[in-house]
Design a protein around this motif. Sequence first.
Motif, PDB file in Angstrom:
ATOM      1  N   SER A 212       0.825  -1.212   0.000  1.00 14.45           N
ATOM      2  CA  SER A 212       0.000   0.000   0.000  1.00 14.45           C
ATOM      3  C   SER A 212       0.856   1.257   0.000  1.00 14.45           C
ATOM      4  N   CYS A 213       1.974   1.216   0.711  1.00 17.98           N
ATOM      5  CA  CYS A 213       2.875   2.367   0.682  1.00 17.98           C
ATOM      6  C   CYS A 213       3.332   2.652  -0.743  1.00 17.98           C
ATOM      7  N   LYS A 214       3.655   1.581  -1.444  1.00 19.34           N
ATOM      8  CA  LYS A 214       4.106   1.771  -2.828  1.00 19.34           C
ATOM      9  C   LYS A 214       3.002   2.359  -3.693  1.00 19.34           C
ATOM     10  N   ILE A 215       1.802   1.835  -3.512  1.00 18.51           N
ATOM     11  CA  ILE A 215       0.679   2.347  -4.309  1.00 18.51           C
ATOM     12  C   ILE A 215       0.420   3.822  -4.010  1.00 18.51           C
ATOM     13  N   SER A 272     -17.139   7.004  -4.831  1.00 22.11           N
ATOM     14  CA  SER A 272     -15.867   7.323  -5.466  1.00 22.11           C
ATOM     15  C   SER A 272     -14.718   7.229  -4.473  1.00 22.11           C
ATOM     16  N   ILE A 273     -14.929   7.764  -3.283  1.00 25.22           N
ATOM     17  CA  ILE A 273     -13.888   7.706  -2.255  1.00 25.22           C
ATOM     18  C   ILE A 273     -13.580   6.258  -1.901  1.00 25.22           C
ATOM     19  N   ARG A 274     -14.622   5.484  -1.712  1.00 26.38           N
ATOM     20  CA  ARG A 274     -14.395   4.086  -1.350  1.00 26.38           C
ATOM     21  C   ARG A 274     -13.666   3.345  -2.471  1.00 26.38           C
ATOM     22  N   ALA A 275     -14.083   3.612  -3.687  1.00 23.14           N
ATOM     23  CA  ALA A 275     -13.459   2.935  -4.834  1.00 23.14           C
ATOM     24  C   ALA A 275     -11.961   3.228  -4.891  1.00 23.14           C
ATOM     25  N   GLN A 276     -11.602   4.464  -4.576  1.00 24.47           N
ATOM     26  CA  GLN A 276     -10.182   4.820  -4.632  1.00 24.47           C
ATOM     27  C   GLN A 276      -9.398   4.193  -3.490  1.00 24.47           C
ATOM     28  N   LEU A 277      -9.996   4.167  -2.313  1.00 23.05           N
ATOM     29  CA  LEU A 277      -9.292   3.584  -1.166  1.00 23.05           C
ATOM     30  C   LEU A 277      -9.105   2.083  -1.323  1.00 23.05           C
ATOM     31  N   VAL A 278     -10.094   1.441  -1.929  1.00 24.14           N
ATOM     32  CA  VAL A 278     -10.047  -0.007  -2.066  1.00 24.14           C
ATOM     33  C   VAL A 278      -8.942  -0.456  -3.023  1.00 24.14           C
ATOM     34  N   GLU A 279      -8.409   0.497  -3.776  1.00 24.60           N
ATOM     35  CA  GLU A 279      -7.297   0.148  -4.663  1.00 24.60           C
ATOM     36  C   GLU A 279      -6.031  -0.191  -3.877  1.00 24.60           C
ATOM     37  N   LEU A 280      -5.999   0.204  -2.622  1.00 25.12           N
ATOM     38  CA  LEU A 280      -4.852  -0.158  -1.783  1.00 25.12           C
ATOM     39  C   LEU A 280      -4.945  -1.630  -1.393  1.00 25.12           C
ATOM     40  N   LYS A 281      -3.798  -2.244  -1.165  1.00 21.99           N
ATOM     41  CA  LYS A 281      -3.778  -3.643  -0.744  1.00 21.99           C
ATOM     42  C   LYS A 281      -4.139  -3.753   0.737  1.00 21.99           C
ATOM     43  N   GLY A 282      -5.043  -4.643   1.017  1.00 22.79           N
ATOM     44  CA  GLY A 282      -5.459  -4.834   2.397  1.00 22.79           C
ATOM     45  C   GLY A 282      -6.600  -3.918   2.815  1.00 22.79           C
ATOM     46  N   LYS A 286     -14.848  -2.407   4.548  1.00 21.65           N
ATOM     47  CA  LYS A 286     -14.921  -2.012   5.943  1.00 21.65           C
ATOM     48  C   LYS A 286     -13.814  -1.029   6.305  1.00 21.65           C
ATOM     49  N   VAL A 287     -12.593  -1.374   5.940  1.00 25.69           N
ATOM     50  CA  VAL A 287     -11.467  -0.490   6.250  1.00 25.69           C
ATOM     51  C   VAL A 287     -11.612   0.845   5.527  1.00 25.69           C
ATOM     52  N   ALA A 288     -12.048   0.790   4.274  1.00 21.30           N
ATOM     53  CA  ALA A 288     -12.240   2.028   3.515  1.00 21.30           C
ATOM     54  C   ALA A 288     -13.261   2.928   4.206  1.00 21.30           C
ATOM     55  N   ASP A 289     -14.326   2.348   4.711  1.00 22.13           N
ATOM     56  CA  ASP A 289     -15.348   3.151   5.380  1.00 22.13           C
ATOM     57  C   ASP A 289     -14.857   3.699   6.707  1.00 22.13           C
ATOM     58  N   CYS A 290     -13.996   2.977   7.386  1.00 18.57           N
ATOM     59  CA  CYS A 290     -13.372   3.512   8.593  1.00 18.57           C
ATOM     60  C   CYS A 290     -12.545   4.745   8.245  1.00 18.57           C
ATOM     61  N   ILE A 291     -11.754   4.639   7.207  1.00 18.18           N
ATOM     62  CA  ILE A 291     -10.904   5.764   6.806  1.00 18.18           C
ATOM     63  C   ILE A 291     -11.753   6.968   6.437  1.00 18.18           C
TER      64      ILE A 291
END
Length: 388
Positions: A212-215, A272-282, A286-291
Amino acid sequence: MSNWIKLSLGVPNIKGRQLVLSNTLVNGQCFNWYALREHDYVGVLGQYLIRIQQDMKDCDIQFRYHTHKKYKDEGDEDDQVHSLLLDYFQMNEVNLEDLYTTWSNDKHFASIGPCIPGLRILRQDPWECTMSFLVSQNNNIKRITGLMLKIRSSYGERIGDLDTVLDEDEEFEDFTVSEFYTFPTLDQLSKAKEADFRALGLGYRAKYMEASCKIIQKKGGEDWIRNLRLDLNSKKKENSKEEENDDEEELNRKTQDETPKKSQLTLENLESIRAQLVELKGVGNKVADCISLFSLNCLNSVPVDTHVAQIAKRVYGMSESNAKNYPKVVDLFYQKFGTYCGWAHSVLFAAELPQYKPLLETKKKGKRKEKDLKLSEDPGQKKIKILK
DNA sequence: ACACTACCTGG
DNA sequence: CAGGTAGTG
């Protein structure tokens, strides 16, 4: 040693209905606060080591802070930290007492709200929040907090020791954290490889962290995540005349409640926000919605974890709560609680945590007999039970 | 497209 | 099991 500064919330905090630290700082929405004792916490916000405590008699809050010399600005540093905290607690935007009143139309909330007053959603730094919830998956609050501490001390910059926010005669024997660090920047954290994260104890999440850091680097760094944040005040520009003259808190608050300035909180934006966050690994739903709830101003994000799924089933009678009907659970909460359903959900979530069970038990006993319920509305008695 | 499972680690 | 997710049939 630093001085104590009173935190001016801008509204009365009667019975902690606007803010109770113990219900806000250690309920699993953030992992950067450590209890010195009840209602007394230390933690790091940006470059500041902050100690903050609440007097449970009048619910007043005070803080003191320390920062590394290299960060020292001239002048109004006290004011800066004060503003930082008000923003962190979202004090200027949200009147929590009013929200609790509205949410109490729901019977289940009505039974819980009075037991867990002053639980606010914090506005956290998006980058730090993302890393925290990457670590949080399939994990418990205590361990997450410990892991984040290790990440800080391994890759962040040292701010100072605990005693910079203690009085000379103070000591907390069981308290094990003695020095504090900033949360590492992306560059700092990118020095760590999967094996390094594993060595810290992250387990299989180590792989996600490195990936995820790399992404994130590829997408433009921490600013990429920070720019995902919704600007809920954008509508103010239209009313700028009104805003400028609006020094009085109440007037300000009224205007905001009446013009819900929630133009940004559209389903499209959230998706849109969730879609972008979900591109990260892991990072899944659920995690995207927390963020998005905890750091991107998405008031109506509802992270559906095992507890929330259980609430949907046990309390609201949803037949099956599995990954498949995640959206249905989200929708349920939106229907029940509206725009601030993410905030409401956090109170109901907290009620599921073991640490809150005692508080809810006292309430139940009072509920057995309707007559006794009214008696237990006695403020003094209630305060002891709820806020102790 | 769905359901199912492995996955680190500690209580 | 703990505030899940990616990978696989």
